[in-house]
Design an enzyme around this catalytic site. Structure first.
Site, PDB file in Angstrom:
ATOM      1  N   CYS A 274       0.766  -1.458   0.011  1.00 43.70           N
ATOM      2  CA  CYS A 274       0.146  -0.172   0.048  1.00 43.70           C
ATOM      3  C   CYS A 274       0.848   1.302   0.039  1.00 43.70           C
ATOM      4  O   CYS A 274       0.989   1.720  -1.001  1.00 43.70           O
ATOM      5  CB  CYS A 274      -1.336  -0.112   1.535  1.00 43.70           C
TER       6      CYS A 274
HETATM    7  N1  LIG Z   1      -2.598  -6.469   1.976  1.00 44.57           N
HETATM    8  C1  LIG Z   1      -3.093  -4.925   1.900  1.00 44.57           C
HETATM    9  O1  LIG Z   1      -2.501  -4.514   3.583  1.00 44.57           O
HETATM   10  C2  LIG Z   1      -4.165  -3.600   2.058  1.00 44.57           C
HETATM   11  C3  LIG Z   1      -4.501  -3.222   2.213  1.00 44.57           C
HETATM   12  C4  LIG Z   1      -6.199  -2.050   2.065  1.00 44.57           C
HETATM   13  C5  LIG Z   1      -5.424  -2.461   0.669  1.00 44.57           C
HETATM   14  N2  LIG Z   1      -5.245  -3.642  -0.470  1.00 44.57           N
HETATM   15  C6  LIG Z   1      -5.641  -3.332  -1.667  1.00 44.57           C
HETATM   16  O2  LIG Z   1      -6.791  -4.603  -1.747  1.00 44.57           O
HETATM   17  C7  LIG Z   1      -5.788  -4.775  -3.338  1.00 44.57           C
HETATM   18  C8  LIG Z   1      -5.663  -6.395  -3.286  1.00 44.57           C
HETATM   19  O3  LIG Z   1      -4.494  -6.098  -2.210  1.00 44.57           O
HETATM   20  P1  LIG Z   1      -4.525  -7.957  -1.563  1.00 44.57           P
HETATM   21  O4  LIG Z   1      -3.354  -7.239  -0.328  1.00 44.57           O
HETATM   22  O5  LIG Z   1      -5.600  -8.798  -0.968  1.00 44.57           O
HETATM   23  O6  LIG Z   1      -3.680  -8.590  -2.538  1.00 44.57           O
HETATM   24  P2  LIG Z   1      -3.516 -10.003  -2.372  1.00 44.57           P
HETATM   25  O7  LIG Z   1      -1.643 -10.035  -3.689  1.00 44.57           O
HETATM   26  O8  LIG Z   1      -2.547 -10.233  -1.640  1.00 44.57           O
HETATM   27  O9  LIG Z   1      -4.648 -11.229  -3.545  1.00 44.57           O
HETATM   28  C9  LIG Z   1      -5.105 -10.878  -5.029  1.00 44.57           C
HETATM   29  C10 LIG Z   1      -5.463 -11.598  -4.874  1.00 44.57           C
HETATM   30  O10 LIG Z   1      -6.134 -11.672  -5.958  1.00 44.57           O
HETATM   31  C11 LIG Z   1      -5.684 -12.514  -6.785  1.00 44.57           C
HETATM   32  N3  LIG Z   1      -6.122 -12.467  -8.429  1.00 44.57           N
HETATM   33  C12 LIG Z   1      -5.560 -11.850  -9.236  1.00 44.57           C
HETATM   34  N4  LIG Z   1      -6.075 -11.403 -10.504  1.00 44.57           N
HETATM   35  C13 LIG Z   1      -7.528 -12.247 -10.847  1.00 44.57           C
HETATM   36  C14 LIG Z   1      -8.477 -12.441 -11.309  1.00 44.57           C
HETATM   37  N5  LIG Z   1      -7.914 -11.511 -12.345  1.00 44.57           N
HETATM   38  N6  LIG Z   1      -9.187 -12.719 -11.152  1.00 44.57           N
HETATM   39  C15 LIG Z   1      -9.311 -13.077  -9.722  1.00 44.57           C
HETATM   40  N7  LIG Z   1      -8.176 -13.298  -9.114  1.00 44.57           N
HETATM   41  C16 LIG Z   1      -7.639 -13.361  -8.919  1.00 44.57           C
HETATM   42  C17 LIG Z   1      -4.803 -13.571  -7.049  1.00 44.57           C
HETATM   43  O11 LIG Z   1      -4.155 -14.762  -7.254  1.00 44.57           O
HETATM   44  C18 LIG Z   1      -4.209 -12.971  -5.062  1.00 44.57           C
HETATM   45  O12 LIG Z   1      -5.682 -14.497  -4.326  1.00 44.57           O
HETATM   46  C19 LIG Z   1      -4.843  -3.870  -3.683  1.00 44.57           C
HETATM   47  O13 LIG Z   1      -5.510  -3.009  -4.636  1.00 44.57           O
HETATM   48  C20 LIG Z   1      -3.714  -3.274  -2.874  1.00 44.57           C
HETATM   49  O14 LIG Z   1      -3.512  -1.872  -2.643  1.00 44.57           O
HETATM   50  C21 LIG Z   1      -4.850  -4.172   0.262  1.00 44.57           C
END
Ligand SMILES: NC(=O)c1ccc[n+]([C@@H]2O[C@H](COP(=O)([O-])OP(=O)(O)OC[C@H]3O[C@@H](n4cnc5c(N)ncnc54)[C@H](O)[C@@H]3O)[C@@H](O)[C@H]2O)c1
Length: 454
Positions: A274
Site C-alpha cells: 500500500c
Molecule cells: N494488503 C493490504 O494490506 C491492503 C490493504 C488495503 C487495500 N489493499 C488493496 O487491496 C487490493 C488487493 O490487495 P491484496 O493485498 O489483497 O492482494 P493479494 O495479492 O494478497 O491478493 C490478490 C488475489 O487476487 C488474485 N487475482 C489476481 N488476479 C485475479 C483475477 N483477474 N481474478 C481473480 N483473482 C485474481 C490473486 O491470485 C490473489 O490471490 C489491492 O488493490 C491493494 O492495494 C491491500
C-alpha cells in the site's frame, strides 16, 4: 418489486449470494466477514493453489486462521472456485485484486481490467458490484461502468456499481475488517444505498460518500498522508543525526502535546502493497492532467533513500572498528516490511540486503515469520537466531522489530547492532555497541554551532 428493493430485501434476509474476486490479504478476510454475517459466500481466484488450499480448510493469510476457514467450509457458508461462470449466480460481487506498479512506476491495471472483464461476462440485472482494489480516481466510472453498459445493463437501474476502499491493516488485532469503518461511494444514489446496505450487514460502520471518485480519493489521501508523514519523520531522523540529537527522544517529547501532533516513527524505509505504491496512482492520474504532485514525489524520494542511509550507517559503524563491509558477515534481523507479519512485498529489507551484498558483505537473515523467501529468482533461507550466529556476525541490522525477539539477548551477545527501529530502546547496556538512526553525541560543541556567540 424494483430491482433495488429486491436486492435490499435479499441482503436484509441474508439470502443474497456474495462473490469475492481475489482471495488475498483483502478478499479472504472480507469473505469470512460476509460468511459470518450469515451469507453464503463464493470466493473466486485465478490461483488454483489458493482455491484448493482454502477448500481444504487451509488459510494462506495470517489474519485468518485456518480453523475459521475450515468451519465455514464445513457449514457450507464459504466455498472457493476458479470457475468464473459461477459469478453470474451471485447477487453481490466485490473485487479485491492486486493493483501493483509497473517498472515505470505507472499503475498496472491489468488485474483490475481482467477482473472487470470476468465480472462483466456474467453480469445480469439485480447485481451489486463493488470495486475494493486501491486505484486512481475515475477507475470505477471509466473502467467498470462502460463494461456493464456494453452488456446492455443500465447502472443504477439494472446493476448497482460502487467503489469501497479496503482499509485492512495486516497484523492489527484491534482494528479488523469488521470494526474498521468502511467508506462507500456509488455511481448513483441507489448504487450507494445498495452497497451501504450490503456492507452494513457485516461491518460495524459504513460511511457513504457522494461518488466513487470521492471514495477512491479517500483511500489515496489516507495512504499519501502516511507516506508523507513517514518521509517527514525520516528526514527529521537525518536532521537529528547531523545535529547529534536523539530523534526518538524528540519524537517522544513532541508526542506529549495533547493536540495538533501525530506520532510517526522513522525507520529503514517503507514496504507492503500500500504505502509505497498507492500514492503513485494519484501522482500518475495527476500527471495526465498536467499537475505534478510534489509532496508525493518528495516523500517517495526520501522514503526510498532510507535503505541506503541504513547501509551507510552499517558501513560507518564497521569502519569505526577498522572493518570493511566487504567480507563482513552481516545478520539482517527481520525481513517482513513491518512488525509481526510475514509479508515481504516491497520490504526495505530486500533493498538493504541487495545493497550490502553489492558491497561484498556476506548477508544472512533471520525472521520468525518468514522462514524463506524468493527474490530475483534466488531463494533465501533464514538462519536460526542462535548465540553462535550472533557472535559470528560482524554486525546485526534490525530492519523489522518483531515483538517475539529477545532484544536484551541480542545486546548481550552480539558485537555491533545497527538499530533503525529503536527496538533496543528498553534494553540494558550489554556488550554490543548499538548504533541508532540518529546517534546522539555525548556533548554538543556549542562553539561549532554558533561561533558568533563566543
Ligand atoms: N494488503 C493490504 O494490506 C491492503 C490493504 C488495503 C487495500 N489493499 C488493496 O487491496 C487490493 C488487493 O490487495 P491484496 O493485498 O489483497 O492482494 P493479494 O495479492 O494478497 O491478493 C490478490 C488475489 O487476487 C488474485 N487475482 C489476481 N488476479 C485475479 C483475477 N483477474 N481474478 C481473480 N483473482 C485474481 C490473486 O491470485 C490473489 O490471490 C489491492 O488493490 C491493494 O492495494 C491491500
Amino acid at each position: 418489486m424494483l430491482t433495488k428493493d429486491l436486492l435490499l430485501d435479499k441482503i436484509e434476509k441474508r439470502t443474497a449470494r456474495v462473490g469475492i474476486i481475489g482471495l488475498g490479504y483483502v478478499g479472504l478476510p472480507l469473505a469470512v466477514e460476509f460468511a459470518r454475517a450469515g451469507f453464503r459466500v463464493l470466493g473466486y481466484d485465478v490461483s488454483e493453489r489458493v482455491v484448493a488450499e482454502l477448500n481444504d480448510g487451509r488459510s494462506h493469510i495470517a489474519d485468518v486462521p485456518s480453523r475459521a476457514v475450515a468451519a465455514l467450509i464445513k457449514e457450507g457458508r464459504f466455498e472457493a472456485t476458479t470457475d468464473a461462470v459461477r459469478l453470474g449466480d451471485m447477487d453481490a460481487v466485490s473485487i479485491a485484486v492486486p493493483t501493483p506498479l509497473a517498472k515505470t512506476r505507472d499503475p498496472d491495471m491489468s488485474y483490475v481490467l481482467s477482473a472487470t472483464e470476468t465480472v462483466a461476462r456474467s453480469a445480469r440485472p439485480g447485481q451489486v458490484i463493488i470495486l475494493e482494489s486501491t486505484t486512481y480516481p475515475g477507475t470505477t466510472r471509466e473502467m467498470l461502468q462502460p463494461a456493464m453498459e456494453a452488456r446492455g445493463l443500465v447502472v443504477g437501474r439494472d446493476v448497482f456499481l460502487a467503489f469501497s476502499p479496503e482499509r485492512v491493516d495486516p497484523g492489527n488485532e484491534r482494528w479488523t475488517t469488521h470494526n474498521t469503518p468502511k467508506v462507500v461511494g456509488g455511481i448513483t444514489a441507489d448504487c450507494t444505498d445498495v452497497a451501504v446496505a450490503l456492507y452494513g450487514s457485516c461491518i460495524e460502520r459504513v460511511v457513504p460518500v457522494s461518488s466513487p471518485e470521492a471514495a477512491e480519493l479517500t483511500k489515496l489521501l489516507e495512504n499519501t498522508f502516511r507516506a508523507v508523514n513517514i518521509a517527514m519523520v525520516n528526514e527529521m531522523a537525518i536532521v537529528c543525526d547531523k545535529l547529534g540529537v536523539d530523534v526518538w527522544e524528540v519524537i517522544d517529547a513532541a508526542a506529549t502535546k495533547p493536540f495538533g501532533f501525530m506520532r510517526f516513527t522513522p525507520g529503514p524505509g517503507i514496504g507492503g502493497h500500500c504505502i509505497p505504491l498507492d500514492p503513485h496512482y494519484l501522482a500518475w492520474k495527476m500527471r495526465t492532467l498536467n499537475y505534478k504532485t510534489r509532496f508525493i514525489d518528495l516523500a517517495s524520494e526520501i522514503n526510498s533513500e532510507m535503505p541506503s542511509y541504513v547501509v551507510d550507517k552499517v558501513a560507518a559503524a564497521l569502519n569505526d572498528e577498522r572493518r570493511a563491509v566487504n567480507g563482513s558477515r552481516i545478520l539482517v534481523l527481520g525481513i517482513a516490511y513491518k512488525r509481526d507479519i510475514n509479508d515481504v512485498r516491497e520490504s526495505p529489507a530486500l533493498d538493504i540486503i541487495r545493497l550490502l551484498e553489492d558491497l561484498g558483505a556476506d548477508v544472512v537473515y533471520h525472521d520468525p515469520f518468514v522462514p524463506s523467501f524468493q527474490e530475483d529468482g534466488v531463494r533465501h533461507e533464514a538462519v536460526a537466531l542462535t548465540d553462535e550466529e550472533l557472535k559470528r556476525s560482524d554486525a546485526v541490522v534490525i530492519v523489522t522489530d518483531h515483538s517475539s525477539v529477545d532484544y536484551q539477548r541480542l545486546v548481550d551477545t552480539a558485537r555491533l547492532i545497527i538499530d533503525p527501529r529503536n527496538a533496543t530502546a528498553q534494553t540494558k547496556p550489554g556488550q554490543a555497541r548499538v548504533v541508532s538512526l540518529s546517534t546522539m553525541k555525548p556533548t554538543m560543541d556549542s562553539t561549532a554551532l554558533a561561533p558568533e556567540l563566543h
